[in-house]
Every structure is written in structure tokens, then in C-alpha cells.
Design a protein around this motif. Structure first.
Motif, PDB file in Angstrom:
ATOM      1  N   ALA A  84      18.227  -9.720  36.379  1.00 61.18           N
ATOM      2  CA  ALA A  84      17.149 -10.297  37.189  1.00 61.18           C
ATOM      3  C   ALA A  84      16.886  -9.408  38.394  1.00 61.18           C
ATOM      4  CB  ALA A  84      17.530 -11.706  37.654  1.00 61.18           C
ATOM      5  N   VAL A 125      15.781  -8.946  42.225  1.00 59.16           N
ATOM      6  CA  VAL A 125      15.863  -9.726  43.465  1.00 59.16           C
ATOM      7  C   VAL A 125      15.158  -8.948  44.571  1.00 59.16           C
ATOM      8  CG1 VAL A 125      17.406 -10.846  45.120  1.00 59.16           C
ATOM      9  CG2 VAL A 125      18.091 -10.647  42.713  1.00 59.16           C
ATOM     10  N   CYS A 180      26.424 -13.418  44.437  1.00 64.89           N
ATOM     11  CA  CYS A 180      26.925 -13.136  43.086  1.00 64.89           C
ATOM     12  C   CYS A 180      28.426 -13.434  42.987  1.00 64.89           C
ATOM     13  CB  CYS A 180      26.668 -11.678  42.710  1.00 64.89           C
ATOM     14  SG  CYS A 180      24.950 -11.318  42.307  1.00 64.89           S
ATOM     15  N   GLU A 216      21.070 -17.075  35.982  1.00 68.29           N
ATOM     16  CA  GLU A 216      20.126 -18.144  36.317  1.00 68.29           C
ATOM     17  C   GLU A 216      20.583 -18.917  37.557  1.00 68.29           C
ATOM     18  OE1 GLU A 216      18.343 -19.044  31.820  1.00 68.29           O
ATOM     19  OE2 GLU A 216      19.971 -20.289  32.626  1.00 68.29           O
ATOM     20  N   CYS A 225      20.144 -16.783  40.643  1.00 71.76           N
ATOM     21  CA  CYS A 225      18.728 -16.724  41.038  1.00 71.76           C
ATOM     22  C   CYS A 225      18.335 -17.937  41.877  1.00 71.76           C
ATOM     23  CB  CYS A 225      17.826 -16.621  39.805  1.00 71.76           C
ATOM     24  SG  CYS A 225      17.807 -14.971  39.069  1.00 71.76           S
ATOM     25  N   GLU A 226      18.812 -19.112  41.470  1.00 63.83           N
ATOM     26  CA  GLU A 226      18.530 -20.328  42.251  1.00 63.83           C
ATOM     27  C   GLU A 226      19.097 -20.190  43.661  1.00 63.83           C
ATOM     28  OE1 GLU A 226      20.086 -23.711  40.141  1.00 63.83           O
ATOM     29  OE2 GLU A 226      19.075 -23.124  38.284  1.00 63.83           O
ATOM     30  N   LYS A 250      17.113 -17.631  45.782  1.00 61.93           N
ATOM     31  CA  LYS A 250      15.847 -18.181  46.281  1.00 61.93           C
ATOM     32  C   LYS A 250      16.094 -19.101  47.470  1.00 61.93           C
ATOM     33  CE  LYS A 250      13.431 -17.936  41.844  1.00 61.93           C
ATOM     34  NZ  LYS A 250      13.166 -18.703  40.614  1.00 61.93           N
ATOM     35  N   ARG A 255      11.587 -12.996  45.706  1.00 67.22           N
ATOM     36  CA  ARG A 255      11.551 -13.242  44.263  1.00 67.22           C
ATOM     37  C   ARG A 255      12.951 -13.081  43.702  1.00 67.22           C
ATOM     38  NH1 ARG A 255       6.867  -9.870  41.290  1.00 67.22           N
ATOM     39  NH2 ARG A 255       7.150 -11.358  39.626  1.00 67.22           N
ATOM     40  N   ALA A 256      13.252 -13.854  42.661  1.00 66.25           N
ATOM     41  CA  ALA A 256      14.484 -13.677  41.881  1.00 66.25           C
ATOM     42  C   ALA A 256      14.073 -13.969  40.450  1.00 66.25           C
ATOM     43  CB  ALA A 256      15.578 -14.620  42.359  1.00 66.25           C
ATOM     44  N   ILE A 273      14.018 -13.270  36.294  1.00 68.90           N
ATOM     45  CA  ILE A 273      14.712 -12.815  35.087  1.00 68.90           C
ATOM     46  C   ILE A 273      13.872 -11.721  34.412  1.00 68.90           C
ATOM     47  CG2 ILE A 273      15.608 -13.472  32.816  1.00 68.90           C
ATOM     48  CD1 ILE A 273      17.216 -14.832  34.933  1.00 68.90           C
TER      49      ILE A 273
END
Length: 293
Positions: free
Chosen positions: A129, A131, A143, A171, A174-175, A178, A184-185, A187
Motif C-alpha cells: 500500500a 502511504v 507498522c 489493511e 492503512c486504517e 489514515k 492517502r493509504a 492498497i
């Protein structure tokens, strides 16, 4: 000082390299040699293939390598690098361009790399993804605190980092990213978790091939993704290349070190112009160009 930089996966397009084939006998000979080495007509796919055909890892990686290395070869005396670097796959192109690897050996390594990465992708559902808009340290921290395997994989430029790992972990990260303020994050449409621990089976497979390949004294230093500093020792180059599949691509740091060591002009060799854009985001004062015959 001139720094020549070589793109990685994602730069492919239908028709790539056809201008070289049509205008240079040397290029034509190298493309035919590549078809023989690979055992299939990659030139036909490069020149006429659909986006989906070109997206297959076993095609994409050798196609980008061929476009880059053949372009450097047909540039002749105008190709005079003081230093080189390549983004991920592009590192092997750079090693052919600076005479560390023979063309045929480089192509075989790229093809083995592609097949090994494809196999590793099939073991665990995994992805990457992009970022945007966060500090590297914060991305790394999020992470590290996310359950499962997810790591920073590509340090492309300040504020643009790619993460890589298991689908569920990416996933979830990414949440969290954000929530932490990432612009933006997103996939990415890739086949797996490149430059992460999930590439360990591919690294082991490629290590054997790299160890069996002759690495010569380079004509100029290479700034490798793993070490980010000038390297000229063939055994060290080999070691860094083996580590590359499971380690992050530290592109920002590599470009910064090249500038610190005197690079004033960055010339992108191969399809696309993504690397020129990244260089400008890393240092606005750096000059960038596209390599041409």
C-alpha cells in the motif's frame, strides 16, 4: 557529475523498446538474444502486448530490464556514468550498465528473480500500500504496532512510503495510518508483499543464483537499495543484492547520498519518468533528464 538511474516494476507500457529495435542493429541483436535466453518471444509482448500481458511478473521484470539495459548499450559513448542506482528490479539493470554483470547473466538473474517472487507471492496472501503525507518514523511505528507482518518497503521520497505485508495486516495498518493523518493509504494492485519478510523463500532461491554468477569490478560506483552508499566491491554488491528482496528500497537515502557525493544531474534510463519525479521531490535543485538515443 552524472548519475544514471534505472526504474523498477510498474514502468512498463505496450510498445516499449520498439524504437530501439527499429533504429539500432545492436538493439535488434540484443532483443533476439533475449528471446533465445528466455525461451519465449518477449519482444513481441513488449511491442504488441496488452496491459494485462505486460503486468505478469515473469514478463514485466525482464521487459523493463531489457528496455533499460539495451537503451544504455545503444547510447554508446554518450553513456558516461559517474555513478548509478536502480529502484528495486532496476538495481540489476544498473549493474549491467556499470559492467558489474554481463547482459546475459543480468537477464537470467532478473527472470529467476521474477519467477521466485511469483512463487513466494503464492505462499501467503499479501499486498502493498502507498502511504502519503506522513513522516517515515510514524509509518514505521504504526507498522511495528500492527498485528501480523507489515513493514515499510519503499522509501520513495519524503512523505511517500510504500508498506508491504500480509493482506489483513496491511489493511489494518492503512486504517491506523489514515487515523494518524495520512493523506492517502491506498492498497496497490500488486501480486504480493515485495521487499518484506514474506519474500524470504524468493531470497533463498535467488541467493543461490547470485552466488553462482560472475560479478566483475564495476566501471563506476553503485548506490544500492540496501546500503544507500557508494559500493564498488563485487562481493559487497553481491551480498547487498541478495538482501534486497526482503529489505526495504531506501531510494530517498540513496539519492541524498548521491547528491552529497557530487551528483548534479540524474538521467533516467528505461521506460517511464517516475524516478525523475521522485528525485525532484527529494531535492528540488537536482537536474533530471530522460535518456535518449
Amino acid at each position: 557529475m552524472k548519475a544514471y538511474i534505472f526504474p523498477g516494476q510498474g514502468a512498463q507500457f505496450s510498445g516499449m523498446g520498439k524504437d530501439l529495435y527499429d533504429t539500432s542493429q545492436k538493439a535488434k541483436d540484443l532483443f533476439h538474444q533475449a528471446n533465445d535466453i528466455l525461451g519465449f518471444d518477449i519482444t513481441k509482448i513488449m511491442f504488441e502486448g496488452t496491459a494485462d500481458e505486460l503486468k505478469q511478473t515473469n514478463v514485466t521484470q525482464p521487459a523493463i530490464f531489457l528496455h533499460s539495459t539495451i537503451l544504455a548499450e545503444v547510447m554508446g559513448d554518450t553513456f558516461q556514468p559517474d555513478m548509478v542506482a536502480g529502484h528495486s528490479l532496476g538495481e540489476i539493470s544498473a549493474l549491467v550498465a556499470n559492467k558489474t554483470l554481463a547482459f546475459s547473466d543480468g537477464l537470467q538473474l532478473v527472470y529467476k528473480r521474477a519467477l521466485a517472487m511469483q512463487s513466494a507471492c503464492e505462499v501467503t496472501p499479501s499486498t502493498m500500500a502507498a502511504v502519503l503525507g506522513l513522516e517515515d518514523e510514524l509509518v514505521e511505528k504504526i507498522c511495528a504496532n500492527t498485528p501480523g507482518i507489515v513493514v515499510a518497503a519503499n522509501y520513495n521520497c519524503p512523505g511517500q512510503l510504500v508498506i508491504s505485508g500480509e493482506v489483513s495486516a496491511v489493511e489494518k495498518a492503512c486504517e491506523s495510518l489514515k487515523e494518524a493523518g495520512a493523506r492517502r493509504a491506498l492498497i496497490l494492485p500488486v501480486g504480493g508483499a515485495f521487499h518484506s519478510p514474506l519474500m524470504e523463500p524468493a531470497r533463498e532461491e535467488l541467493a543461490a543464483a547470485i552466488e553462482a554468477t560472475r560479478f566483475s569490478q564495476p566501471a563506476c560506483p553503485i548506490y544500492q537499495n540496501v546500503s544507500t552508499v557508494a559500493v564498488t566491491d563485487p562481493s559487497e554488491i553481491k551480498k547487498n543484492l541478495i538482501s534486497q528482496l526482503t529489505a526495504p528500497v531506501r531510494w530517498t537515502q540513496s539519492i541524498q547520498n548521491m547528491i552529497k557525493d557530487g551528483a548534479t544531474t540524474f538521467i533516467e534510463v528505461g521506460p517511464g519518468n517516475v524516478l525523475q519525479g521522485l528525485v525532484k521531490k527529494i531535492d528540488k535543485s537536482a537536474e533530471t533528464e530522460k535518456a535518449e538515443i
